[in-house]
Design an enzyme around this catalytic site. Structure first.
Site, mmCIF file in Angstrom:
data_model
loop_
_atom_site.group_PDB
_atom_site.id
_atom_site.type_symbol
_atom_site.label_atom_id
_atom_site.label_comp_id
_atom_site.label_asym_id
_atom_site.label_seq_id
_atom_site.Cartn_x
_atom_site.Cartn_y
_atom_site.Cartn_z
ATOM 1 N N ARG A 181 108.557 34.392 50.964
ATOM 2 C CA ARG A 181 107.922 33.077 51.064
ATOM 3 C C ARG A 181 108.884 31.984 50.597
ATOM 4 O O ARG A 181 108.980 30.916 51.209
ATOM 5 C CB ARG A 181 106.630 33.033 50.245
ATOM 6 C CG ARG A 181 105.484 33.799 50.862
ATOM 7 C CD ARG A 181 104.278 33.858 49.953
ATOM 8 N NE ARG A 181 103.696 32.536 49.712
ATOM 9 C CZ ARG A 181 102.720 32.294 48.842
ATOM 10 N NH1 ARG A 181 102.222 33.281 48.106
ATOM 11 N NH2 ARG A 181 102.245 31.074 48.684
ATOM 12 N N CYS A 239 104.500 27.768 42.134
ATOM 13 C CA CYS A 239 104.138 28.940 42.937
ATOM 14 C C CYS A 239 103.420 28.432 44.172
ATOM 15 O O CYS A 239 103.824 27.420 44.746
ATOM 16 C CB CYS A 239 103.291 29.928 42.134
ATOM 17 S SG CYS A 239 101.735 29.261 41.518
#
Length: 280
Positions: A181, A239
């Site tokens: 990611r 995050c």
């Protein structure tokens, strides 16, 4: 004498020993992972006398456009008091996934100036494996507590702070998402969010500080953070939406870091903004 936390993580054995202490409050902070849907509420179990700490509906700003946006200090104080939390409480927080959402609660209380709180290492899976006391959730009418907020603004950062930091580099940004990611090789679970990462940030997947349901030992955590931050700079953790960034914040605290913060909007906010620079 009140019950005082010596470390930001405690073992199941420690919790069992103190389970009946008058100042102890056990919080169940379970939420489902965004990638795994909901959990089975009908078959829910909890640690004996635990109180459900509702991150999603009670301890996030549900009117905000971003997920898991932290509450105002006023609302946090009121909601914590409703749970029966006092100024002299000792809080242990856990979740059903081992180590996932419980560090978010630890960080929120740090932000609100309350430090007598720890995360249960191994979470509910370890507690249950040990055959320690469990029960089905029950309605609990808590006596209102006298918890007071002493807000610590240094514990949280916003989009504007990170944008300025691109020029001034006052702190290191560490991203807790997976390497796929972070690099943009894997799409974000929220389809409207662009892939990639904040320029100049470093990647430390939150799984790297864990060993299954437990935090790695302190010496290993220190090695990890010394490697990613050799110059011992202040760190801001990011995050997807502020949950797993808090795992890194807790791991950094165990490692001895004092100057750490969480970017509350995290990549969801950054990736939604077409005007912000991104790297892959």
């Amino acid at each position: 004498m009140g019950l005082k936390i010596e470390s930001p993580i405690v073992s199941s054995a420690w919790l069992l020993e103190h389970l009946d202490h008058k100042d102890l409050i056990v919080l169940d902070a379970t939420i489902p992972k965004i990638t795994s849907g909901s959990f089975d509420i009908d078959n829910k179990e909890q640690i004996k006398n635990a109180i459900f700490f509702d991150i999603k509906q009670k301890f996030s700003d549900v009117s905000a456009t971003l997920p898991n946006t932290v509450l105002s200090s006023k609302d946090f104080q009121e909601n914590a008091q409703e749970l029966g939390i006092n100024k002299d409480s000792c809080i242990i927080v856990y979740d059903d996934l081992g180590i996932y959402s419980s560090p978010r609660v630890w960080w929120m209380f740090q932000l609100m100036g309350f430090t007598n709180i720890a995360v249960l290492n191994g979470g509910f899976p370890n507690w249950k494996t040990n055959n320690f006391p469990i029960e089905t959730p029950k309605n609990q009418n808590q006596k209102e507590g006298n918890f007071k907020v002493n807000y610590k603004s240094s514990k949280i950062k916003y989009k504007e702070d990170l944008l300025l930091n691109l020029s001034y580099e006052k702190f290191l940004v560490v991203d807790a998402r997976s390497s796929d990611r972070f690099s943009g090789r894997e799409p974000e679970p929220r389809k409207e969010v662009e892939s990639g990462h904040i320029p100049n940030s470093k990647n430390l997947p939150f799984t790297e500080v864990l060993n299954n349901d437990f935090f790695k030992k302190t010496s290993d955590l220190k090695t990890i953070f010394n490697k990613i931050n050799p110059n011992n700079r202040d760190i801001v953790f990011s995050c997807g939406s502020g949950i797993t960034a808090s795992i890194l914040a807790l791991a950094a605290s165990v490692s001895g870091y004092k100057n750490c913060a969480v970017y509350d909007g995290s990549w969801t906010e950054w990736g939604l903004d077409k005007n912000l620079p991104k790297e892959k």
